[in-house]
Write a protein that holds these residues in place. Structure first.
Motif, mmCIF file in Angstrom:
data_model
loop_
_atom_site.group_PDB
_atom_site.id
_atom_site.type_symbol
_atom_site.label_atom_id
_atom_site.label_comp_id
_atom_site.label_asym_id
_atom_site.label_seq_id
_atom_site.Cartn_x
_atom_site.Cartn_y
_atom_site.Cartn_z
ATOM 1 N N TYR A 86 0.843 -1.207 0.000
ATOM 2 C CA TYR A 86 0.000 0.000 0.000
ATOM 3 C C TYR A 86 0.874 1.252 0.000
ATOM 4 C CZ TYR A 86 -3.447 3.502 1.345
ATOM 5 O OH TYR A 86 -4.246 4.623 1.373
ATOM 6 N N ASP A 87 1.878 1.266 0.867
ATOM 7 C CA ASP A 87 2.762 2.431 0.946
ATOM 8 C C ASP A 87 3.608 2.582 -0.313
ATOM 9 O OD1 ASP A 87 1.814 3.113 3.465
ATOM 10 O OD2 ASP A 87 3.277 1.848 4.478
ATOM 11 N N MET A 88 3.908 1.478 -0.969
ATOM 12 C CA MET A 88 4.659 1.552 -2.233
ATOM 13 C C MET A 88 3.863 2.282 -3.307
ATOM 14 S SD MET A 88 6.223 -2.311 -2.088
ATOM 15 C CE MET A 88 6.326 -2.467 -3.871
ATOM 16 N N ALA A 89 2.546 2.039 -3.354
ATOM 17 C CA ALA A 89 1.697 2.776 -4.299
ATOM 18 C C ALA A 89 1.576 4.232 -3.878
ATOM 19 C CB ALA A 89 0.319 2.129 -4.382
ATOM 20 N N ARG A 90 1.432 4.468 -2.597
ATOM 21 C CA ARG A 90 1.328 5.848 -2.092
ATOM 22 C C ARG A 90 2.570 6.659 -2.439
ATOM 23 N NH1 ARG A 90 2.121 6.273 4.129
ATOM 24 N NH2 ARG A 90 4.249 5.912 3.336
ATOM 25 N N ASP A 91 3.740 6.031 -2.276
ATOM 26 C CA ASP A 91 5.001 6.750 -2.422
ATOM 27 C C ASP A 91 5.570 6.722 -3.828
ATOM 28 O OD1 ASP A 91 4.761 7.173 0.300
ATOM 29 O OD2 ASP A 91 6.102 5.531 0.851
ATOM 30 N N GLY A 92 4.930 5.986 -4.750
ATOM 31 C CA GLY A 92 5.403 5.953 -6.128
ATOM 32 C C GLY A 92 6.506 4.952 -6.398
ATOM 33 N N PHE B 250 -7.188 -0.305 8.024
ATOM 34 C CA PHE B 250 -8.330 -0.250 7.112
ATOM 35 C C PHE B 250 -9.526 -0.958 7.770
ATOM 36 C CE2 PHE B 250 -4.346 -0.592 4.646
ATOM 37 C CZ PHE B 250 -4.347 0.667 4.057
ATOM 38 N N PRO B 251 -10.107 -0.337 8.785
ATOM 39 C CA PRO B 251 -11.117 -1.030 9.606
ATOM 40 C C PRO B 251 -12.386 -1.416 8.855
ATOM 41 C CG PRO B 251 -10.953 1.302 10.209
ATOM 42 C CD PRO B 251 -9.800 1.000 9.304
ATOM 43 N N ARG C 74 -12.335 7.371 1.300
ATOM 44 C CA ARG C 74 -12.087 7.807 2.684
ATOM 45 C C ARG C 74 -11.026 6.944 3.362
ATOM 46 N NH1 ARG C 74 -16.840 8.664 7.191
ATOM 47 N NH2 ARG C 74 -15.494 8.954 9.017
ATOM 48 N N GLU C 75 -11.136 5.625 3.187
ATOM 49 C CA GLU C 75 -10.253 4.722 3.924
ATOM 50 C C GLU C 75 -8.887 4.578 3.255
ATOM 51 O OE1 GLU C 75 -11.583 1.501 6.650
ATOM 52 O OE2 GLU C 75 -11.181 0.265 4.881
ATOM 53 N N MET C 76 -8.833 4.773 1.948
ATOM 54 C CA MET C 76 -7.567 4.656 1.213
ATOM 55 C C MET C 76 -7.296 5.947 0.447
ATOM 56 S SD MET C 76 -7.665 0.671 -0.026
ATOM 57 C CE MET C 76 -7.876 -0.643 1.199
ATOM 58 N N LYS C 77 -7.330 7.044 1.162
ATOM 59 C CA LYS C 77 -7.238 8.374 0.526
ATOM 60 C C LYS C 77 -5.835 8.694 0.003
ATOM 61 C CE LYS C 77 -6.729 10.718 5.020
ATOM 62 N NZ LYS C 77 -6.864 9.499 5.851
ATOM 63 N N VAL D 156 -4.443 -0.806 -6.319
ATOM 64 C CA VAL D 156 -4.464 0.649 -6.150
ATOM 65 C C VAL D 156 -3.337 1.305 -6.944
ATOM 66 C CG1 VAL D 156 -5.593 0.558 -3.904
ATOM 67 C CG2 VAL D 156 -3.090 0.528 -4.022
ATOM 68 N N MET D 157 -3.522 2.604 -7.237
ATOM 69 C CA MET D 157 -2.613 3.345 -8.115
ATOM 70 C C MET D 157 -2.031 4.562 -7.398
ATOM 71 S SD MET D 157 -3.503 5.086 -11.817
ATOM 72 C CE MET D 157 -2.157 5.639 -12.902
ATOM 73 N N ASN D 158 -0.811 4.896 -7.753
ATOM 74 C CA ASN D 158 -0.206 6.125 -7.261
ATOM 75 C C ASN D 158 -0.975 7.331 -7.806
ATOM 76 O OD1 ASN D 158 2.033 8.405 -8.131
ATOM 77 N ND2 ASN D 158 2.374 7.593 -6.075
ATOM 78 N N GLN D 159 -1.451 8.191 -6.922
ATOM 79 C CA GLN D 159 -2.316 9.302 -7.326
ATOM 80 C C GLN D 159 -1.596 10.295 -8.224
ATOM 81 O OE1 GLN D 159 -5.807 9.602 -6.246
ATOM 82 N NE2 GLN D 159 -5.673 10.872 -8.088
ATOM 83 N N ASP D 160 -0.321 10.591 -7.963
ATOM 84 C CA ASP D 160 0.432 11.545 -8.788
ATOM 85 C C ASP D 160 0.598 11.033 -10.219
ATOM 86 O OD1 ASP D 160 0.687 13.280 -6.673
ATOM 87 O OD2 ASP D 160 2.690 12.588 -6.092
ATOM 88 N N LYS D 161 0.794 9.724 -10.348
ATOM 89 C CA LYS D 161 0.947 9.135 -11.696
ATOM 90 C C LYS D 161 -0.348 9.329 -12.489
ATOM 91 C CE LYS D 161 3.652 6.485 -14.378
ATOM 92 N NZ LYS D 161 5.090 6.689 -14.593
ATOM 93 N N TYR D 162 -1.466 9.107 -11.806
ATOM 94 C CA TYR D 162 -2.771 9.289 -12.453
ATOM 95 C C TYR D 162 -2.985 10.756 -12.808
ATOM 96 C CZ TYR D 162 -7.878 9.378 -12.988
ATOM 97 O OH TYR D 162 -9.156 9.561 -13.460
ATOM 98 N N ASN D 163 -2.673 11.662 -11.892
ATOM 99 C CA ASN D 163 -2.892 13.097 -12.125
ATOM 100 C C ASN D 163 -2.083 13.633 -13.296
ATOM 101 O OD1 ASN D 163 -4.597 13.097 -9.932
ATOM 102 N ND2 ASN D 163 -3.116 13.975 -8.505
ATOM 103 N N ALA D 164 -0.919 13.024 -13.556
ATOM 104 C CA ALA D 164 -0.040 13.502 -14.636
ATOM 105 C C ALA D 164 -0.489 13.044 -16.021
ATOM 106 C CB ALA D 164 1.393 13.034 -14.369
ATOM 107 N N MET D 165 -1.463 12.165 -16.072
ATOM 108 C CA MET D 165 -1.927 11.652 -17.364
ATOM 109 C C MET D 165 -2.844 12.657 -18.058
ATOM 110 S SD MET D 165 -2.805 7.655 -16.557
ATOM 111 C CE MET D 165 -1.516 6.416 -16.544
ATOM 112 N N SER D 166 -2.995 12.483 -19.359
ATOM 113 C CA SER D 166 -3.951 13.302 -20.116
ATOM 114 C C SER D 166 -5.372 12.872 -19.763
ATOM 115 C CB SER D 166 -3.724 13.123 -21.612
ATOM 116 O OG SER D 166 -4.163 11.829 -22.028
ATOM 117 N N ALA D 167 -6.338 13.687 -20.138
ATOM 118 C CA ALA D 167 -7.739 13.358 -19.866
ATOM 119 C C ALA D 167 -8.129 12.039 -20.528
ATOM 120 C CB ALA D 167 -8.645 14.483 -20.350
ATOM 121 N N ALA D 168 -7.629 11.818 -21.752
ATOM 122 C CA ALA D 168 -7.951 10.582 -22.475
ATOM 123 C C ALA D 168 -7.346 9.368 -21.771
ATOM 124 C CB ALA D 168 -7.444 10.664 -23.911
ATOM 125 N N GLN D 169 -6.117 9.520 -21.280
ATOM 126 C CA GLN D 169 -5.464 8.417 -20.592
ATOM 127 C C GLN D 169 -6.144 8.119 -19.245
ATOM 128 O OE1 GLN D 169 -1.519 10.130 -20.675
ATOM 129 N NE2 GLN D 169 -0.819 8.659 -22.215
#
Length: 343
Positions: free
Chosen positions: A81-87, A103-104, A135-138, A240-253
């Protein structure tokens, strides 16, 4: 004054070059994803994840490619989980139950005697958990949730009643199952799946909760002989996916990723694994020196009675994070009924 053929030719080349440059600009930038899986390379989950990635490549016209790293190459199972969070990984395969208390809400899905199967169970848990994931995996972008086909106790001695657990050292699949073991007088021995055989072999643990097919895959069939044939529990997982990686993609991607993070895809990815685990029942039953056994109605009733307090214990943890446990559990059970996977 007439325009020379050379000038016309040069103009045509210039127009073509401009058009080509415009087309390149319009194309999405290439993105390569690092996918991390901690199960061994031969595990049926890995080809399913690769097929998922190939479909993403096709849908993105080749702009999104991926490389899968199995067998804890990028990090330990506990850290995914932390590996995805940290990239460290762009996508990670996570067992939320490896980190007790973190993750209750998701922990409720591994309470005993809820799931009848892995396929419908995957659709049920994914559809249910989407209301809680943000909420739980923000720290990450949730893609989908899934489960294996139900697992059970595999041990050095025959376990038929809850009272048999007293004094035993057991490697639990999740923190919820760990609480069950403790409540029955057993001792939890923590280890990831890849480390489990070694712990059993050294006598650090007497039994393990595990799905059926993976017992042979991880070599655990060499150190346990008795298998309680009852759908005791499932382990919930997330992709789960790294959020920064997703944010850097184009709208189509981003749309391509979103289209591959659905309940339908959860079931597609989980089905080969579910089939593999289900087939493990017959395989273990046929091995010399192994015994797979059913429980009598009275024995099953004793188990259900003994583990019932676990839901109240889970509920207390969920209340602490501001979630209504009754609402969450009712929603999970309704989803299990909807997808024909409830016990």
């Amino acid at each position: 004054m007439p325009i020379s053929r050379t000038v016309l030719r040069l103009s045509a080349v210039a127009v073509a070059a401009l058009a080509f440059a415009g087309a390149l600009q319009a194309q999405d930038k290439p993105v390569q994803l690092k996918l991390s899986s901690w199960v061994p390379a031969q595990h049926p989950l890995n080809p399913a994840l690769q097929a998922w990635a190939e479909d993403i490549k096709k849908a993105s016209n080749g702009s999104i490619t991926a490389v899968l790293f199995p067998s804890e190459q990028l990090g330990k199972a506990f850290d995914h989980y932390d590996m995805a969070r940290d990239g460290i990984a762009d996508f990670s395969y996570v067992n939320p139950g490896y980190q007790p208390g973190r993750f209750p809400v998701m922990a409720g899905a591994s309470l005993p005697f809820l799931f009848a199967n892995g396929k419908g169970g995957t659709a049920a848990i994914d559809a249910w958990y989407r209301s809680y994931a943000a909420r739980e995996m923000k720290d990450v972008k949730f893609c989908f949730a899934f489960v294996h086909d139900p697992g059970t106790f595999h041990a050095r001695k025959k376990i038929t009643l809850p009272t048999d657990i007293k004094g035993m050292k057991i490697r639990p699949a999740t923190s919820t199952i760990g609480q069950m073991v403790t409540s029955l007088g057993g001792t939890n021995v923590q280890s990831s799946a890849p480390e489990a055989r070694d712990m059993l072999e050294r006598g650090v643990a007497d039994a393990i909760t595990f799905p059926w097919g993976s017992i042979s895959l991880f070599g655990i069939d060499k150190v346990v002989s008795y298998h309680m044939d009852v759908p005791l529990y499932v382990t919930p997982f997330v992709w789960v996916m790294n959020q920064d990686k997703y944010n850097a993609m184009s709208a189509a991607q981003k749309k391509v990723i979103d289209d591959h993070c659905t309940t339908e895809w959860a079931e597609k990815v989980a089905t080969p694994w579910a089939d593999f685990e289900y087939a493990g029942r017959a395989k273990l039953a046929s091995l010399p020196g192994h015994e797979s056994y059913k429980l009598t109605p009275d024995q099953l009733h004793a188990w259900r009675t003994a583990v019932a307090p676990g839901e109240a214990q889970w509920a207390e943890g969920v209340k602490k994070v501001g979630v209504d446990p009754k609402q969450a559990m009712d929603a999970l059970k309704a989803s299990l009924v909807k997808y024909k996977s409830g016990l």
